[in-house]
Design a protein around this motif. Structure first.
Motif, PDB file in Angstrom:
ATOM      1  N   SER A  88     -39.900 126.898  38.088  1.00  0.00           N
ATOM      2  CA  SER A  88     -39.732 128.244  37.544  1.00  0.00           C
ATOM      3  C   SER A  88     -38.334 128.383  36.961  1.00  0.00           C
ATOM      4  CB  SER A  88     -39.930 129.289  38.644  1.00  0.00           C
ATOM      5  OG  SER A  88     -38.811 129.317  39.517  1.00  0.00           O
ATOM      6  N   ARG A 361     -42.877 127.781  40.733  1.00  0.00           N
ATOM      7  CA  ARG A 361     -43.390 129.034  40.190  1.00  0.00           C
ATOM      8  C   ARG A 361     -44.144 129.829  41.259  1.00  0.00           C
ATOM      9  NH1 ARG A 361     -45.392 125.925  35.674  1.00  0.00           N
ATOM     10  NH2 ARG A 361     -47.501 126.265  36.478  1.00  0.00           N
ATOM     11  N   ASP A 363     -47.236 131.150  42.088  1.00  0.00           N
ATOM     12  CA  ASP A 363     -48.618 130.940  41.666  1.00  0.00           C
ATOM     13  C   ASP A 363     -49.482 130.647  42.880  1.00  0.00           C
ATOM     14  OD1 ASP A 363     -48.084 128.286  42.350  1.00  0.00           O
ATOM     15  OD2 ASP A 363     -47.823 127.625  40.272  1.00  0.00           O
ATOM     16  N   GLU A 432     -49.141 134.241  38.379  1.00  0.00           N
ATOM     17  CA  GLU A 432     -49.435 133.008  37.636  1.00  0.00           C
ATOM     18  C   GLU A 432     -49.979 133.300  36.249  1.00  0.00           C
ATOM     19  OE1 GLU A 432     -53.071 129.896  38.099  1.00  0.00           O
ATOM     20  OE2 GLU A 432     -51.782 130.090  39.866  1.00  0.00           O
ATOM     21  N   THR A 433     -50.878 134.271  36.125  1.00  0.00           N
ATOM     22  CA  THR A 433     -51.575 134.492  34.861  1.00  0.00           C
ATOM     23  C   THR A 433     -50.894 135.491  33.944  1.00  0.00           C
ATOM     24  OG1 THR A 433     -52.990 136.166  35.924  1.00  0.00           O
ATOM     25  CG2 THR A 433     -53.815 133.899  35.861  1.00  0.00           C
ATOM     26  N   ASP A 436     -46.436 133.887  33.993  1.00  0.00           N
ATOM     27  CA  ASP A 436     -46.186 132.442  33.995  1.00  0.00           C
ATOM     28  C   ASP A 436     -45.462 131.995  35.264  1.00  0.00           C
ATOM     29  OD1 ASP A 436     -46.465 129.901  32.892  1.00  0.00           O
ATOM     30  OD2 ASP A 436     -44.487 129.966  31.938  1.00  0.00           O
ATOM     31  N   ASN A 438     -42.924 133.195  36.741  1.00  0.00           N
ATOM     32  CA  ASN A 438     -41.474 133.395  36.795  1.00  0.00           C
ATOM     33  C   ASN A 438     -41.073 134.689  37.486  1.00  0.00           C
ATOM     34  OD1 ASN A 438     -40.313 131.040  35.501  1.00  0.00           O
ATOM     35  ND2 ASN A 438     -41.343 131.743  33.643  1.00  0.00           N
TER      36      ASN A 438
END
Length: 510
Positions: A88, A361, A363, A432-433, A436, A438
């Protein structure tokens, strides 16, 4: 963001909307979510529920699988490749600062993941405030073993040990190697324990400054400055990195009144509010704030002392068969090889090249080390963190992620047919979606930002209530150059490291 243990310290809370105690609910009108079997029947019994959670964790939430579908042992992970795939924009040090914060605001030793809790016994033994009681405990008079007893309580400084006789510090420990600190969870791994060391050292440095300034109460002055700097960093550095920037700006707003006074207002008090005092929402503690588990890496580079020619990664945990024991697990003295060089974990002026290392990240994939925890048998349901978190959310009777999104007036993100609607999983999927990985998505950001802003506003001793116009740069115990050298006036987690004087670059290691 604590990883927890097999005897997990968590709670349930009564569903009555007339109840308000140390723990409570944000969405008490929503029905609890439970997984269902292939025939559409809710899974309610212990063994079947644990098996479902373990299967979901192993099939959906492991970063790297072997050809046979089992998790790759953490020592076999190519962390450089994982960095490219899962890295990330957030420096790795913030993963463990999040864990440190968690230990400051909530702790309940009366409960266990293995049983349903009696609401009459609920009590949050950690005050839901950013007051560093995981550091100070009950103070030098009530807990003198945390402090240097050669000094009077008005000038109290924390005890610190050294690592292998060097100038690098470790937590003070007893003859069994156990840390003598306000919260034993801060010795869970070497990184969070070294962060605790930095806070201890920062307090000691501030006491020395207060003494030099002839302050009448050096301990109290140092504690106030460190608490307020910590609160500032929590809100303006940590939370700002992990939530949607628009939601961060809305959650806590600084205003100047017509007569020139500075005030702070909360913009999300319709989500998180309280009657008498702030409570700890189970949707936050049991789901939203566990986003940090996905930020953990399997391995880290710790410091230059390991050798310039072949600086290698060290697993955070390695409980696989035949593991050599060289990992970053805690509850033991820190080896000099595993002491933290902070410019490898936070952005500092001495950070070069690949440093600071990046957190993974946010996610739905948890690093492989968290599928090999060290509290029990490898592969058991309570030894795989993702499985443990899914089970915790079910036993806390948390609502589904889509239901919470709709309750907040948002359109839910889509989930695949095999994906759980667990609030924790949904928040990871949303990040996540939509971001991204971050930072958190909208639902996760609203829950986290509303609670953090609410805890700050609800603490009568926080800087926004005692001195609303306070800034670190105007504090008499803080120094120019301890803020962000590249962006003067910006005080970050690295500022506390600078105040502490702990090693931040290779030249400061023996």
């Amino acid at each position: 963001m604590t990883h927890g243990s097999a005897a997990t310290h968590e709670v349930t809370a009564p569903r009555s909307r007339f109840y308000q105690g140390p723990f409570g609910r944000l969405f008490d009108d929503l029905e609890p979510w439970r997984p269902v079997s292939a025939t559409g029947v809710p899974i309610t019994d212990g063994p079947a529920l644990e098996a479902w959670c373990l299967n979901a964790a192993n099939t959906l939430m492991i970063e790297k699988l072997q050809p046979d579908g089992t998790p790759t042992p953490p020592r076999d992970i190519d962390e450089d490749a994982m960095d490219a795939e899962f890295g990330s924009a957030i420096p790795a040090g913030y993963t463990y600062f999040g864990q440190f914060i968690d230990h400051d605001i909530t702790f309940d030793p009366t409960s266990s993941l293995q049983r349903q809790n009696d609401p009459n016994r609920l009590f949050n033994f950690r005050t839901p405030r950013f007051d560093l009681d995981n550091l100070y405990g009950r103070g030098p008079d009530d807990q003198p073993y945390l402090y240097d007893t050669d000094l009077p309580s008005s000038r109290a400084k924390f005890l610190l040990d050294t690592i292998d006789g060097t100038s690098v510090h470790d937590l003070p420990r007893n003859s069994k190697g156990r840390a003598l600190i306000g919260d034993p969870r801060n010795d869970e791994n070497s990184i969070v324990s070294q962060l605790h060391v930095a806070f201890l050292a920062a307090h000691n440095a501030l006491v020395d400054r207060a003494v030099a300034d002839a302050h009448p109460e050096p301990f109290a002055a140092a504690r106030t400055t460190l608490r307020w700097l910590y609160q500032w960093v929590v809100w303006r550095d940590f939370v700002k990195r992990i939530v949607d920037p628009v939601i961060h700006d809305v959650a806590l707003q600084k205003e100047t009144t017509a007569d020139g006074r500075t005030t702070w207002t909360r913009g999300l008090d319709d989500v998180y509010d309280w009657r008498d005092r702030p409570f700890m929402p189970v949707e936050f503690a049991g789901a939203a704030y566990r986003f940090g588990h996905s930020m953990v890496r399997s391995k880290y580079k710790t410091n230059f002392h390991r050798g310039a020619a072949d600086i290698h990664f060290v697993p955070i945990f390695d409980n696989t068969i035949g593991a050599p024991g060289d990992d970053l697990r805690g509850f033991r003295p820190v080896d000099i090889l595993n002491a933290v060089e902070w410019d490898w974990f936070l952005r500092m002026t001495t950070s070069i090249g690949e440093f600071p290392q990046k957190a993974h990240r946010i996610d739905t994939k948890l690093t492989n080390a968290l599928a090999f925890l060290h509290e029990g048998e490898v592969g058991a349901a309570n030894n795989v963190l993702a499985s443990r978190n899914l089970l915790r959310g079910i036993r806390l009777e948390l609502p589904s992620g889509p239901d919470v999104a709709r309750r907040l007036g948002l359109a839910p993100i889509p989930l695949g047919p095999e994906e759980p609607a667990s609030l924790w999983y949904y928040i990871l999927k949303e990040a996540e979606t939509t971001a991204d990985g971050n930072h958190l998505g909208t639902v996760g950001s609203i829950i986290v930002a509303s609670v953090f802003a609410g805890l700050l506003a609800g603490d009568p001793q926080s800087w926004i209530n005692v001195q609303p116009a306070w800034t670190p740069g105007a504090d008499p115990l803080l120094r120019p150059g301890e803020d962000d050298v590249d962006s003067p006036g910006r005080w970050e987690l690295a500022s506390i490291i600078r105040v502490a004087g702990v090693p931040t670059s290779a030249g400061q290691f023996p």
